[in-house]
Scaffold this active site. Sequence first.
Site, PDB file in Angstrom:
ATOM      1  N   GLY A 249       0.791  -1.193  -0.049  1.00 45.88           N
ATOM      2  CA  GLY A 249      -0.088   0.074   0.072  1.00 45.88           C
ATOM      3  C   GLY A 249       0.746   1.239   0.000  1.00 45.88           C
TER       4      GLY A 249
ATOM      5  NE  ARG B  32      -4.355  -2.742   0.506  1.00 50.52           N
ATOM      6  CZ  ARG B  32      -3.199  -2.509   1.193  1.00 50.52           C
ATOM      7  NH1 ARG B  32      -1.929  -3.475   0.874  1.00 50.52           N
ATOM      8  NH2 ARG B  32      -3.152  -1.899   2.498  1.00 50.52           N
TER       9      ARG B  32
ATOM     10  CD  GLU C 273       0.694  -1.102  12.449  1.00 51.78           C
ATOM     11  OE1 GLU C 273       1.761  -1.376  12.334  1.00 51.78           O
ATOM     12  OE2 GLU C 273       0.065  -0.194  11.788  1.00 51.78           O
TER      13      GLU C 273
ATOM     14  CG  HIS D  83      -5.477  -2.932   6.380  1.00 44.66           C
ATOM     15  ND1 HIS D  83      -4.734  -3.163   7.637  1.00 44.66           N
ATOM     16  CD2 HIS D  83      -5.804  -1.648   6.370  1.00 44.66           C
ATOM     17  CE1 HIS D  83      -4.635  -1.684   7.971  1.00 44.66           C
ATOM     18  NE2 HIS D  83      -5.543  -1.247   7.364  1.00 44.66           N
TER      19      HIS D  83
ATOM     20  NE  ARG E 115       1.296  -6.196  10.167  1.00 42.39           N
ATOM     21  CZ  ARG E 115       2.477  -5.923  10.505  1.00 42.39           C
ATOM     22  NH1 ARG E 115       3.333  -6.937  11.270  1.00 42.39           N
ATOM     23  NH2 ARG E 115       3.217  -4.807  10.430  1.00 42.39           N
TER      24      ARG E 115
END
Length: 427
Positions: free
Chosen positions: A94, A122, A310, A337, A382
């Site tokens: 991003g 996105r 996050e 995300h 993540r």
Amino acid sequence: MTTPDPWPAPHAVDPVEATVSLPGSKSLTNRALILAALADGPSVVRRALRSRDTELMAAALSSLGAEIDTTGDDWAVTPHAFEGDATVDCGLAGTVMRFVPPVAGLSRGRVDFDGDEHMRNRPVGEVLGALRGLGVDVSEGDRIPFRISGRGAVRGGTVVVDASSSSQFISALLLAGARYDEGVDVRHDGKPVPSLPHIDMTVAMLRSHGVQVDDADANRWAVAPGPIRAVDHVIEPDLSNAAPFLALAAVAGGSVTVRDWPEATTQAGDALRGILTQMGSEVALTSAGLTVTGSGTVHGVDLDLHDVGELTPAVAALCALADSPSHLRGIAHIRGHETDRLAALAAELGNLGADVTEHPDGLSIRPAPLHGGVFRTYADHRMAHAGVILGAAVEGVLVENVATTSKTFPDFATFWAGLLPAGVGRS
């Protein structure tokens, strides 16, 4: 050695005792690279994170004309005029998709942006619309692929954006704003901006380069036109990447210390100190680093993670292992995300037996027996962190595409497995 896919996550059967040094922050590295490429002389980004996202950023700025030597641990950056046509591969980064277009407006040439398939989902339209309003020639549309046709300068001025889905929309415009003829005055109009610490990070780094930034009024950030002084940066460890390691102490018992934890920082990951304390661990910041000591018992929490979204996947994994209900809220923006993280977490935690309710802006998670199975990551680093946390506490968890962690932590799987003492077995 080839990493199997799906990867059998190590399962802890004894308390852990470990001290780790983490790679540098992606957020700091990529901001430092942008500012170095726009600066009035050469500089060095020391202890730069070497990962897919940062290498994509270095390649993007190099394609525009900057000279970036990434052969060592410290990356030397020499600015040059942005001349000629270029192609930018955003991958799934991003920061590349959003931070580089305002820089590309200063080039003399056509700059084409594209990336991984999921990058088409996105959001970047607010940045592109703002650039059009500031005088940049941007092709039609609000998703990649898109083209910026630079004229060598950008008028700049005042622009209104809705940054309620990503703070990166604000940071993107601020980072290049000092090089615009009139600077840039960014006004946010919409729901509260998520991840405000990342804007604070951008402002602090701009000021360290001698750039004047006025952020005295809420929802307004004004960057004065002027030079960007060349400054060497030493990159802090990526504190958000600390989440799975510190969580390991919470779920397995024992202690994990992350070296070089800064006493003061703008990184969102610093919130882990308070979160893990609320979840029942002991947390201490000393000259040795940040140490989390856990008992193997995790308590449920009610948290607004709006500013630190996050961290949600790692925190959600801990909540699925907790002894009482949890509610995570204020995080509708993480649907945009790397993947829709709320939907992905609800699905994957549920597949392992967790009792999860998905809300428009969060998750409710109640205690339930968990079991092994495949934990999908959706090409999201993540999500992989959440999977390995669960695997440490639950036998038989198989993490799909654990290699996606290379986005911010190269060879994560080997590093994670190497932490575990002889008494800790594989699932």
